[in-house]
Design an enzyme around this catalytic site. Structure first.
Site, mmCIF file in Angstrom:
data_model
loop_
_atom_site.group_PDB
_atom_site.id
_atom_site.type_symbol
_atom_site.label_atom_id
_atom_site.label_comp_id
_atom_site.label_asym_id
_atom_site.label_seq_id
_atom_site.Cartn_x
_atom_site.Cartn_y
_atom_site.Cartn_z
ATOM 1 C CG ASP A 1 -8.094 4.021 1.406
ATOM 2 O OD1 ASP A 1 -7.185 4.596 1.429
ATOM 3 O OD2 ASP A 1 -8.688 3.658 -0.021
ATOM 4 C CG ASP B 1 -4.072 3.878 2.533
ATOM 5 O OD1 ASP B 1 -4.577 5.023 2.595
ATOM 6 O OD2 ASP B 1 -4.143 3.208 1.531
ATOM 7 C CG ASP C 1 -1.892 6.135 -0.253
ATOM 8 O OD1 ASP C 1 -2.233 6.873 -1.042
ATOM 9 O OD2 ASP C 1 -2.553 5.200 0.105
HETATM 10 C C1 BDR Z 1 -4.507 5.015 -4.450
HETATM 11 O O1 BDR Z 1 -5.624 4.040 -4.500
HETATM 12 C C2 BDR Z 1 -5.382 3.167 -3.402
HETATM 13 O O2 BDR Z 1 -5.593 1.910 -3.837
HETATM 14 C C3 BDR Z 1 -4.071 3.428 -2.692
HETATM 15 O O3 BDR Z 1 -4.258 3.089 -1.502
HETATM 16 C C4 BDR Z 1 -3.828 4.957 -3.215
HETATM 17 O O4 BDR Z 1 -4.392 5.710 -1.998
HETATM 18 C C5 BDR Z 1 -4.035 4.961 -5.667
HETATM 19 O O5 BDR Z 1 -4.668 5.143 -6.870
HETATM 20 CA CA CA Z 2 -5.036 4.827 -0.127
#
Ligand code: BDR
Ligand code: CA
Length: 334
Positions: free
Chosen positions: A10, A15, A259
């Site tokens: 996402d 990411d 990530d």
């Molecule tokens: C996760 O939440 C998202 O904001 C980040 O991309 C990560 O995957 C961390 O809690």
């Molecule tokens: Ca993420």
């Protein structure tokens, strides 16, 4: 032999870093990027995945749009953390038709050469189809909506999941959306629970216990600035907003990049230690989204997860920087 993987994401600032890492790692062959709603709405995530692929010169990778909402609740995005555009409000130009060889909104026939049930989001169709045909691994770094939908649509695909690594959840560490819940599982707890309870192989849970230790420090950011490399410049640019957020919200210098650890751990499992244990996810009430890790075996259930508890962060950083920048990556860590 390269490991063939699907990355479900996402994007999102961290990411994007994870995608850059996966696309640079010689150990991996990314067969498709599937986008789920989470940090940003799905279409925006698709556009950001395209921006990352363009930066990496990898417009050959198919990108599929997935679920537009969690299984049974409205989407709550994290645009406060990632910026309104999901890339730290950098407003990087969109990828044009000429820069992207696939059909813009429906890539399933162009990129994957397959047609699907019209109700299924492309990403879910792609995951189900790809896993019906071969054994693959999945690295999921967003909410688990697409994965749960694929498992619900074709339960037998679980048998073909070689490894399933999920960034999400927290065991001993506190949450980042509530005192007890982490964002990816909190956004779609029903999906997270479904995946823990139905995935054939163990869910390798890369939660906040380990990802909180992965900090891109101000010194590293200065090192990146000095590299004079477009990928380094992109990282510096998109993390600026994230750094400000971390300063305000968590009082730390630099930013936690969750990530990329899921990718690093997938490549080299020795980076982390963990426990094999039964885990599920709360879907209701005050502790919605909390991962319940039955460490002491109260429920006498077979372990369905490997919950990571420790990480060798300096080693991860070396691995990450050298995948992206080769020997010049060391200079960033000096
Ligand atoms: C996760 O939440 C998202 O904001 C980040 O991309 C990560 O995957 C961390 O809690
Ligand atoms: Ca993420």
């Amino acid at each position: 032999m390269k490991k063939r993987v699907i990355i479900d994401c996402d994007p999102g600032i961290d990411d994007s870093l994870a995608l850059m890492y996966a696309l640079s790692a010689p150990e991996l062959e990314v067969v498709g990027i599937t986008v789920v709603c989470g940090n940003v709405p799905t279409d925006m995530g698709v556009e950001n995945a395209r921006r990352v692929c363009r930066l990496m010169g990898r417009q050959d990778i198919p990108i599929y749009a997935g679920a537009g909402a969690p299984l049974s609740r409205p989407l709550v995005t994290a645009q406060d953390t990632h910026g309104m555009d999901g890339l730290g409000e950098t407003h990087i130009p969109e990828v044009t038709e000429e820069e992207w060889p696939h059909t813009r909104f429906s890539e399933k026939t162009e990129a994957g050469g397959f047609h699907v049930h019209s109700d299924l989001p492309d990403a879910v169709a792609f995951i189900s189809k790809a896993l019906s045909e071969e054994k693959l691994s999945v690295i999921a770094i967003g909410p688990l909506t697409n994965i749960a939908m694929a498992l619900q649509y074709k339960p037998q695909i679980g048998e073909n999941v070689e490894r399933f690594v999920s960034m999400g959840g927290n065991f001993k560490s506190f949450g980042n959306c509530s005192p007890v819940a982490e964002f990816n599982y909190w956004v779609d707890p029903e999906a997270a629970r479904y995946v823990f309870e139905h995935m054939e192989c163990p869910v390798e849970m890369v939660g906040l216990d380990v990802t909180r230790r992965i900090v891109l420090t101000p010194e590293m950011i200065r090192g990146l600035e000095q590299l004079g490399d477009p990928k380094a410049d992109f990282i510096v640019k998109i993390t600026r907003f994230y750094v400000d957020f971390h300063k305000k919200q968590e009082g730390i210098d630099g930013c936690v990049i969750n990530d990329p650890l899921a990718v690093g751990y997938f490549i080299n499992s020795d980076l982390c230690k963990g426990i094999d244990v039964y885990t599920t996810v709360e879907t209701k009430g005050l502790s919605v989204g909390q991962t319940i890790v039955d460490e002491k075996g109260f429920w006498k259930k077979k372990a369905n997860s490997r919950v990571l508890t420790r990480v060798d962060s300096p080693r991860f950083m070396r691995q990450f920087m050298s995948a992206l920048f080769g020997s010049r990556g060391e200079a960033v860590l000096r």
